[in-house]
Design an enzyme around this catalytic site. Sequence first.
Site, PDB file in Angstrom:
ATOM      1  N   ARG A 110       0.830  -1.220   0.000  1.00 29.14           N
ATOM      2  CA  ARG A 110       0.000   0.000   0.000  1.00 29.14           C
ATOM      3  C   ARG A 110       0.856   1.259   0.000  1.00 29.14           C
ATOM      4  O   ARG A 110       0.694   2.150  -0.845  1.00 29.14           O
ATOM      5  CB  ARG A 110      -0.929  -0.011   1.231  1.00 29.14           C
ATOM      6  CG  ARG A 110      -2.051  -1.033   1.154  1.00 29.14           C
ATOM      7  CD  ARG A 110      -2.769  -1.130   2.478  1.00 29.14           C
ATOM      8  NE  ARG A 110      -1.911  -1.682   3.509  1.00 29.14           N
ATOM      9  CZ  ARG A 110      -2.033  -2.907   4.023  1.00 29.14           C
ATOM     10  NH1 ARG A 110      -2.999  -3.700   3.620  1.00 29.14           N
ATOM     11  NH2 ARG A 110      -1.193  -3.337   4.948  1.00 29.14           N
ATOM     12  N   ARG A 131       7.924  -9.425  -3.602  1.00 29.40           N
ATOM     13  CA  ARG A 131       7.822 -10.882  -3.766  1.00 29.40           C
ATOM     14  C   ARG A 131       6.845 -11.223  -4.879  1.00 29.40           C
ATOM     15  O   ARG A 131       7.005 -12.216  -5.567  1.00 29.40           O
ATOM     16  CB  ARG A 131       7.363 -11.512  -2.455  1.00 29.40           C
ATOM     17  CG  ARG A 131       8.375 -11.326  -1.331  1.00 29.40           C
ATOM     18  CD  ARG A 131       7.834 -11.841  -0.034  1.00 29.40           C
ATOM     19  NE  ARG A 131       6.540 -11.212   0.281  1.00 29.40           N
ATOM     20  CZ  ARG A 131       5.888 -11.393   1.412  1.00 29.40           C
ATOM     21  NH1 ARG A 131       6.393 -12.199   2.328  1.00 29.40           N
ATOM     22  NH2 ARG A 131       4.739 -10.792   1.635  1.00 29.40           N
ATOM     23  N   THR A 132       5.823 -10.384  -5.056  1.00 32.01           N
ATOM     24  CA  THR A 132       4.838 -10.655  -6.108  1.00 32.01           C
ATOM     25  C   THR A 132       4.734  -9.432  -7.022  1.00 32.01           C
ATOM     26  O   THR A 132       4.898  -8.296  -6.563  1.00 32.01           O
ATOM     27  CB  THR A 132       3.443 -10.925  -5.493  1.00 32.01           C
ATOM     28  OG1 THR A 132       3.103  -9.826  -4.647  1.00 32.01           O
ATOM     29  CG2 THR A 132       3.431 -12.218  -4.683  1.00 32.01           C
ATOM     30  N   ARG A 191      10.480   0.427   9.130  1.00 33.35           N
ATOM     31  CA  ARG A 191      10.901   0.078  10.486  1.00 33.35           C
ATOM     32  C   ARG A 191      12.421   0.203  10.566  1.00 33.35           C
ATOM     33  O   ARG A 191      13.140  -0.164   9.628  1.00 33.35           O
ATOM     34  CB  ARG A 191      10.498  -1.352  10.855  1.00 33.35           C
ATOM     35  CG  ARG A 191       9.035  -1.516  11.246  1.00 33.35           C
ATOM     36  CD  ARG A 191       8.692  -0.835  12.563  1.00 33.35           C
ATOM     37  NE  ARG A 191       7.285  -0.998  12.932  1.00 33.35           N
ATOM     38  CZ  ARG A 191       6.305  -0.139  12.614  1.00 33.35           C
ATOM     39  NH1 ARG A 191       6.566   0.965  11.938  1.00 33.35           N
ATOM     40  NH2 ARG A 191       5.062  -0.364  12.995  1.00 33.35           N
ATOM     41  N   GLU A 220      14.067   2.746  19.123  1.00 33.81           N
ATOM     42  CA  GLU A 220      13.311   3.978  19.432  1.00 33.81           C
ATOM     43  C   GLU A 220      12.905   4.033  20.903  1.00 33.81           C
ATOM     44  O   GLU A 220      12.552   2.987  21.456  1.00 33.81           O
ATOM     45  CB  GLU A 220      12.045   4.036  18.564  1.00 33.81           C
ATOM     46  CG  GLU A 220      12.343   4.151  17.089  1.00 33.81           C
ATOM     47  CD  GLU A 220      11.088   4.143  16.214  1.00 33.81           C
ATOM     48  OE1 GLU A 220       9.971   4.225  16.760  1.00 33.81           O
ATOM     49  OE2 GLU A 220      11.244   4.053  14.999  1.00 33.81           O
ATOM     50  N   HIS A 238       9.478   9.332  14.040  1.00 34.90           N
ATOM     51  CA  HIS A 238       8.421   8.343  13.735  1.00 34.90           C
ATOM     52  C   HIS A 238       7.032   9.017  13.651  1.00 34.90           C
ATOM     53  O   HIS A 238       6.140   8.708  14.452  1.00 34.90           O
ATOM     54  CB  HIS A 238       8.424   7.212  14.776  1.00 34.90           C
ATOM     55  CG  HIS A 238       7.789   5.944  14.251  1.00 34.90           C
ATOM     56  ND1 HIS A 238       8.154   4.683  14.656  1.00 34.90           N
ATOM     57  CD2 HIS A 238       6.790   5.755  13.345  1.00 34.90           C
ATOM     58  CE1 HIS A 238       7.416   3.787  14.034  1.00 34.90           C
ATOM     59  NE2 HIS A 238       6.584   4.409  13.222  1.00 34.90           N
TER      60      HIS A 238
HETATM   61  P1  NAP Z   1       1.806  -3.716   2.995  1.00 35.82           P
HETATM   62  O1  NAP Z   1       0.718  -3.155   2.146  1.00 35.82           O
HETATM   63  O2  NAP Z   1       1.623  -5.038   3.637  1.00 35.82           O
HETATM   64  O3  NAP Z   1       3.142  -3.677   2.136  1.00 35.82           O
HETATM   65  C1  NAP Z   1       4.301  -4.348   2.469  1.00 35.82           C
HETATM   66  C2  NAP Z   1       4.836  -4.969   1.220  1.00 35.82           C
HETATM   67  O4  NAP Z   1       6.104  -5.540   1.466  1.00 35.82           O
HETATM   68  C3  NAP Z   1       3.916  -6.083   0.702  1.00 35.82           C
HETATM   69  O5  NAP Z   1       3.577  -5.768  -0.616  1.00 35.82           O
HETATM   70  C4  NAP Z   1       4.772  -7.331   0.850  1.00 35.82           C
HETATM   71  O6  NAP Z   1       4.485  -8.421   0.061  1.00 35.82           O
HETATM   72  C5  NAP Z   1       6.164  -6.749   0.736  1.00 35.82           C
HETATM   73  N1  NAP Z   1       7.186  -7.625   1.325  1.00 35.82           N
HETATM   74  C6  NAP Z   1       7.127  -8.291   2.486  1.00 35.82           C
HETATM   75  N2  NAP Z   1       8.261  -8.972   2.700  1.00 35.82           N
HETATM   76  C7  NAP Z   1       9.043  -8.734   1.631  1.00 35.82           C
HETATM   77  C8  NAP Z   1      10.337  -9.154   1.230  1.00 35.82           C
HETATM   78  N3  NAP Z   1      11.039  -9.998   2.003  1.00 35.82           N
HETATM   79  N4  NAP Z   1      10.860  -8.689   0.064  1.00 35.82           N
HETATM   80  C9  NAP Z   1      10.130  -7.843  -0.719  1.00 35.82           C
HETATM   81  N5  NAP Z   1       8.889  -7.411  -0.402  1.00 35.82           N
HETATM   82  C10 NAP Z   1       8.352  -7.861   0.745  1.00 35.82           C
HETATM   83  O7  NAP Z   1       2.140  -2.715   4.191  1.00 35.82           O
HETATM   84  P2  NAP Z   1       2.034  -1.123   4.189  1.00 35.82           P
HETATM   85  O8  NAP Z   1       0.695  -0.711   4.663  1.00 35.82           O
HETATM   86  O9  NAP Z   1       2.545  -0.599   2.888  1.00 35.82           O
HETATM   87  O10 NAP Z   1       3.082  -0.800   5.362  1.00 35.82           O
HETATM   88  C11 NAP Z   1       4.445  -1.130   5.199  1.00 35.82           C
HETATM   89  C12 NAP Z   1       5.200  -0.879   6.490  1.00 35.82           C
HETATM   90  O11 NAP Z   1       5.304   0.521   6.710  1.00 35.82           O
HETATM   91  C13 NAP Z   1       4.526  -1.384   7.774  1.00 35.82           C
HETATM   92  O12 NAP Z   1       4.799  -2.752   7.988  1.00 35.82           O
HETATM   93  C14 NAP Z   1       5.109  -0.509   8.845  1.00 35.82           C
HETATM   94  O13 NAP Z   1       6.256  -1.131   9.376  1.00 35.82           O
HETATM   95  C15 NAP Z   1       5.535   0.744   8.094  1.00 35.82           C
HETATM   96  N6  NAP Z   1       4.789   1.958   8.483  1.00 35.82           N
HETATM   97  C16 NAP Z   1       5.444   2.981   9.081  1.00 35.82           C
HETATM   98  C17 NAP Z   1       4.782   4.151   9.381  1.00 35.82           C
HETATM   99  C18 NAP Z   1       5.476   5.306  10.024  1.00 35.82           C
HETATM  100  O14 NAP Z   1       4.880   5.989  10.858  1.00 35.82           O
HETATM  101  N7  NAP Z   1       6.731   5.587   9.672  1.00 35.82           N
HETATM  102  C19 NAP Z   1       3.404   4.283   9.111  1.00 35.82           C
HETATM  103  C20 NAP Z   1       2.769   3.203   8.518  1.00 35.82           C
HETATM  104  C21 NAP Z   1       3.472   2.052   8.197  1.00 35.82           C
HETATM  105  P3  NAP Z   1       4.472  -8.627  -1.548  1.00 35.82           P
HETATM  106  O15 NAP Z   1       5.796  -8.240  -2.066  1.00 35.82           O
HETATM  107  O16 NAP Z   1       4.143 -10.032  -1.720  1.00 35.82           O
HETATM  108  O17 NAP Z   1       3.410  -7.708  -2.050  1.00 35.82           O
HETATM  109  C1  GLV Z   2       3.462   2.978  12.106  1.00 36.24           C
HETATM  110  O1  GLV Z   2       4.633   2.904  12.139  1.00 36.24           O
HETATM  111  C2  GLV Z   2       2.590   1.902  11.728  1.00 36.24           C
HETATM  112  O2  GLV Z   2       3.081   0.791  11.481  1.00 36.24           O
HETATM  113  O3  GLV Z   2       1.381   2.138  11.679  1.00 36.24           O
END
Ligand code: NAP
Ligand code: GLV
Length: 273
Positions: A110, A131-132, A191, A220, A238
């Site tokens: 996302r 991965r996909t 992260r 953190e 963060h």
């Molecule tokens: P998401 O939609 O689940 O996207 C994560 C993507 O990473 C997925 O598409 C996933 O699978 C891919 N992935 C997982 N392992 C992998 C690997 N080994 N190699 C390559 N790709 C891999 O999650 P999101 O909503 O985008 O959020 C992502 C991360 O942002 C969260 O887990 C969180 O840690 C972080 N975050 C931080 C903040 C902040 O405040 N800084 C806010 C929100 C989120 P596929 O490749 O199969 O698609």
């Molecule tokens: C923030 O880092 C979150 O994973 O929502």
Amino acid sequence: MALVPLLSRWVGGTEFKNLPNLRIVANCAVGYNNVDVVAAEMRKVIVTNTPGVLTEATADLTWALILATARRVIEGVDLVRSGQWTGWHPEQLLGLELRGRTLGLFGAGRIGQAVGRRALPFGLRILYAARTAKPDFERETGATRVDATRLLAESDIVSLHVPSTPETKGIINGETLARMKPGAILINTSRGDLIREEALATALELGQLGAAGLDVYTDEPAIHPRLLAAPRTVLLPHIGSATEQTRRKMAAIALANVQAVLSGKPPLTPVYS
Ligand code: NAP
Ligand code: GLV
């Protein structure tokens, strides 16, 4: 009983053992690496997160870091505030022109895709490692899926968007940093433990890396002292999802998950099925 932890709170074996009536851990974040999901599943405790509602806010903040690092915004602010600015100079604080450069998205879920969509008006070419395959994203943005090695070697800006898992921890280390383009920019709003911070500090100190924009850290709220001292960093506390609207929506999802589970209904956003 329900727990609604913040991402800074580890929830593991102790909680599951001491709270036998615990039915749900409704994490108030999309990342859930602060929860021992395996232990939860064994105890039949449901774990939920807050996907989707924070995507746009976090993508905006990622772009704040891309622009701030590429155009040396913080150094400019510091220069003005220091009283040392002596006026316009043709070689002062020269940054990276974005048009025609390559943005590498490590992870294209996302948030990664939302960051990629924002790259189009800046004229960036987009690579992504995932991965996909993401055919819709490719159609929409012209992005190309590549392996991690090519992503690191060809990107002027590498932005991390994979979750913290045993496979992704430390993916940016001395070896992978050495594979990045000299002078490239590294952005992390995912992260902190995706990056070996000692190695990143060394790459910045040596000028091997052009800049780093970070919103997240391994330990953190402590920040590695060498990162604090390193040149060309933009360090944020963060705040990826920190807008009032987004935080309200995150709390609402967490609450809706708790209400559903405690009234015997399925959770809205479980992290495992
Ligand atoms: P998401 O939609 O689940 O996207 C994560 C993507 O990473 C997925 O598409 C996933 O699978 C891919 N992935 C997982 N392992 C992998 C690997 N080994 N190699 C390559 N790709 C891999 O999650 P999101 O909503 O985008 O959020 C992502 C991360 O942002 C969260 O887990 C969180 O840690 C972080 N975050 C931080 C903040 C902040 O405040 N800084 C806010 C929100 C989120 P596929 O490749 O199969 O698609
Ligand atoms: C923030 O880092 C979150 O994973 O929502």
